[in-house]
Structure formats: structure tokens, C-alpha cells
Design a protein around this motif. Structure first.
Motif, short mmCIF file in Angstrom:
data_model
loop_
_atom_site.label_atom_id
_atom_site.label_comp_id
_atom_site.label_asym_id
_atom_site.label_seq_id
_atom_site.Cartn_x
_atom_site.Cartn_y
_atom_site.Cartn_z
N GLU A 93 -19.02 -100.21 -13.75
CA GLU A 93 -19.48 -101.36 -12.96
C GLU A 93 -20.48 -100.87 -11.92
OE1 GLU A 93 -15.46 -104.17 -13.26
OE2 GLU A 93 -15.77 -102.92 -11.51
N LEU A 94 -21.52 -101.67 -11.71
CA LEU A 94 -22.54 -101.32 -10.71
C LEU A 94 -22.33 -102.18 -9.47
CD1 LEU A 94 -25.22 -99.77 -10.09
CD2 LEU A 94 -26.43 -101.71 -11.10
N ALA A 95 -22.24 -101.56 -8.30
CA ALA A 95 -22.09 -102.33 -7.07
C ALA A 95 -22.64 -101.52 -5.90
CB ALA A 95 -20.60 -102.66 -6.81
N GLU A 96 -22.91 -102.23 -4.80
CA GLU A 96 -23.43 -101.56 -3.61
C GLU A 96 -22.32 -100.89 -2.83
OE1 GLU A 96 -25.61 -104.00 -0.90
OE2 GLU A 96 -27.50 -103.67 -1.94
N GLU A 97 -22.57 -99.70 -2.34
CA GLU A 97 -21.62 -99.00 -1.50
C GLU A 97 -22.29 -98.61 -0.19
OE1 GLU A 97 -19.68 -95.73 -3.48
OE2 GLU A 97 -19.31 -96.92 -5.31
N GLY A 98 -21.44 -98.47 0.84
CA GLY A 98 -21.93 -97.93 2.09
C GLY A 98 -21.21 -96.61 2.31
N CYS A 99 -21.60 -95.86 3.33
CA CYS A 99 -20.89 -94.62 3.68
C CYS A 99 -20.98 -94.42 5.18
CB CYS A 99 -21.50 -93.42 2.94
SG CYS A 99 -20.60 -91.89 3.29
N GLN A 105 -27.27 -97.50 5.36
CA GLN A 105 -27.80 -97.44 3.99
C GLN A 105 -26.80 -98.10 3.06
OE1 GLN A 105 -29.79 -94.31 2.07
NE2 GLN A 105 -30.43 -93.27 3.95
N ARG A 106 -27.32 -98.82 2.08
CA ARG A 106 -26.49 -99.38 1.01
C ARG A 106 -27.10 -98.89 -0.30
NH1 ARG A 106 -23.14 -100.11 3.90
NH2 ARG A 106 -22.32 -101.95 4.97
N VAL A 107 -26.26 -98.31 -1.15
CA VAL A 107 -26.77 -97.75 -2.39
C VAL A 107 -26.01 -98.36 -3.57
CG1 VAL A 107 -27.21 -95.58 -3.62
CG2 VAL A 107 -27.16 -95.60 -1.13
N LYS A 108 -26.73 -98.77 -4.62
CA LYS A 108 -26.06 -99.28 -5.83
C LYS A 108 -25.59 -98.08 -6.64
CE LYS A 108 -28.41 -103.74 -6.69
NZ LYS A 108 -27.18 -104.55 -6.46
N ILE A 109 -24.27 -98.09 -6.96
CA ILE A 109 -23.67 -96.94 -7.66
C ILE A 109 -22.87 -97.43 -8.87
CG2 ILE A 109 -22.02 -95.02 -7.41
CD1 ILE A 109 -24.32 -94.53 -5.60
N TRP A 110 -23.01 -96.72 -10.00
CA TRP A 110 -22.17 -96.98 -11.17
C TRP A 110 -20.83 -96.26 -10.96
CZ3 TRP A 110 -23.08 -100.45 -14.87
CH2 TRP A 110 -24.41 -100.87 -15.12
N ARG A 111 -19.73 -96.98 -11.19
CA ARG A 111 -18.40 -96.35 -11.11
C ARG A 111 -17.57 -96.79 -12.33
NH1 ARG A 111 -18.51 -92.44 -7.07
NH2 ARG A 111 -19.22 -93.28 -5.08
N HIS A 112 -16.56 -95.99 -12.69
CA HIS A 112 -15.62 -96.40 -13.73
C HIS A 112 -14.87 -97.64 -13.25
CE1 HIS A 112 -16.32 -92.81 -16.10
NE2 HIS A 112 -16.28 -92.12 -14.98
N ALA A 113 -14.72 -98.62 -14.17
CA ALA A 113 -14.04 -99.88 -13.80
C ALA A 113 -12.55 -99.64 -13.56
CB ALA A 113 -14.25 -100.91 -14.90
N GLN A 114 -11.97 -98.66 -14.30
CA GLN A 114 -10.53 -98.39 -14.19
C GLN A 114 -10.30 -96.89 -14.26
OE1 GLN A 114 -7.85 -100.97 -16.44
NE2 GLN A 114 -6.70 -99.19 -17.15
N ILE A 115 -9.39 -96.38 -13.44
CA ILE A 115 -9.08 -94.93 -13.45
C ILE A 115 -7.57 -94.73 -13.34
CG2 ILE A 115 -11.28 -94.10 -12.53
CD1 ILE A 115 -10.09 -94.09 -9.74
N LYS A 116 -7.09 -93.66 -13.99
CA LYS A 116 -5.69 -93.25 -13.83
C LYS A 116 -5.71 -92.06 -12.86
CE LYS A 116 -1.49 -91.88 -16.26
NZ LYS A 116 -0.95 -91.34 -17.52
N VAL A 117 -4.98 -92.17 -11.77
CA VAL A 117 -5.04 -91.16 -10.71
C VAL A 117 -3.66 -90.57 -10.43
CG1 VAL A 117 -7.03 -92.30 -9.65
CG2 VAL A 117 -4.71 -92.81 -8.82
N GLN A 118 -3.67 -89.40 -9.81
CA GLN A 118 -2.43 -88.75 -9.37
C GLN A 118 -2.73 -88.13 -8.01
OE1 GLN A 118 -0.61 -85.45 -11.68
NE2 GLN A 118 0.66 -87.08 -12.55
#
Ligand SMILES: O=C(CSC(=O)[C@H](Cc1ccccc1)CC(F)(F)F)c1ccccc1
Ligand SMILES: [Zn+2]
Length: 156
Positions: A93-99, A105-118
Motif C-alpha cells: 500500500e502507498l501512503a504518506e508518512e511523516g517522521c 516533510q511528508r513522503v509517499k512510501i510503499w509498505r506491506h499491507a500485512q505483516i507477521k511480527v514477533q
């Protein structure tokens, strides 16, 4: 709890790989508390230890609805220690992120829609979870910080 100074881009700590947490003692609890205070003061939805000049593999994520992500869940802040991403969806999914380390600054970033984490919680318990949407996005953003990666290295 203290509001800590936030490292801005160019500080070398932001480009370093954070160190695993091995002792779940009062110092880690107090760092988590200061990170939470600092994140809330900066109106963020997450913050990673390197951003407050501590090279520990630890971050906080605290999704809440906001103008950019109106359907984001309202979640209690979660302390994530020694994070691992075990599985990632092919769907992106592509969406704007801040930091907080890259002000205004706002940057459009591709991220995985779903993740399995530990990860470990503050008591050292091992937690496994599947994250989706904005919370998955925050986790991936903070996980990057633990690896010394910021939005500027990811922007397309
Ligand atoms: O203004 C911020 C602050 S930027 C922010 O909270 C970062 C976390 C973040 C925001 C948006 C998407 C993913 C992660 C925190 C950081 F930099 F310390 F990691 C924001 C809040 C809600 C949605 C989008 C932006
Ligand atoms: Zn960031």
C-alpha cells in the motif's frame, strides 16, 4: 518522565543499527517512559530509541485516527522490544508518512499491507502478532529506524 531531544536527519545515530535489548530492567522501563512522553509531546504515532539518541532495539507505536488516516484504530501505546518481521504480504500500500526526525516533510512510501511480527514486551515476554493497515505501517517505519533506515532512504 522526561521529554528527550529528538535526533534529526544527519545525526549518525539515525544511520546506525540498534543493539538488541538483553536486560529487561528498570533502565529499559524508564527509557520507554521517556520515549512515550517525548512521542506524545511531539504528537507522533510512534518513536524509536535511536531517535532519542539511544541505540536500543526498541520502539513505541501508538496509532490514533488523524486527518491523514481517519480510519486508523485508536490503540493504547505498545512498547516493542527486539522486533522481528517474520512474514510480509505481497500486497503493498502507498501512503504518506511523516517522521519526527525529518520535520515538515511528508513522503509517499510503499509498505506491506500485512505483516507477521514477533517482539518482546517490557517484561521480556515474547509476543507474536499479525498487523494490518496503519498499525503495520507504523511498525515497518519504526523497524526501519532500528535498522538505521529513514524515509529519505526509502522515498521513491
Ligand atoms: O505528524 C505525524 C508525526 S510522524 C510520526 O508519528 C512517525 C511515525 C509514523 C507516521 C506516519 C506513518 C508511519 C509512521 C514518528 C516517527 F517519526 F518517530 F517514527 C503523523 C501523525 C499521524 C499520521 C502521520 C504523521
Ligand atoms: Zn521516523
Amino acid at each position: 518522565s522526561a521529554v528527550l531531544p529528538i535526533a534529526t536527519v544527519g545525526e549518525k545515530i539515525l544511520a546506525q543499527h540498534a543493539q538488541a535489548v538483553t536486560v529487561f530492567d528498570v533502565s529499559i522501563q524508564s527509557l520507554a517512559d521517556d520515549m512515550l512522553t517525548t512521542m506524545l509531546a511531539a504528537n507522533g504515532v510512534g518513536i524509536a530509541a535511536p531517535q532519542v539518541f539511544s541505540s536500543a532495539a526498541m520502539f513505541i507505536m501508538a496509532s490514533r485516527p488523524n486527518p491523514r488516516y481517519p480510519d486508523a484504530p485508536n490503540m493504547r501505546p505498545v512498547v516493542v522490544i527486539n522486533p522481528r518481521i517474520l512474514e510480509t504480504s505481497t500486497q503493498m500500500e502507498l501512503a504518506e508518512e511523516g517522521c519526527l526526525s525529518i520535520p515538515d516533510q511528508r513522503v509517499k512510501i510503499w509498505r506491506h499491507a500485512q505483516i507477521k511480527v514477533q517482539y518482546h514486551d517490557l517484561n521480556g515476554n515474547l509476543i507474536s502478532d499479525i498487523l494490518v493497515g496503519f498499525v503495520a505501517r507504523i511498525f515497518q517505519h519504526e523497524f526501519d529506524h532500528i535498522q538505521g533506515i529513514t524515509l529519505l532512504e526509502r522515498s521513491n
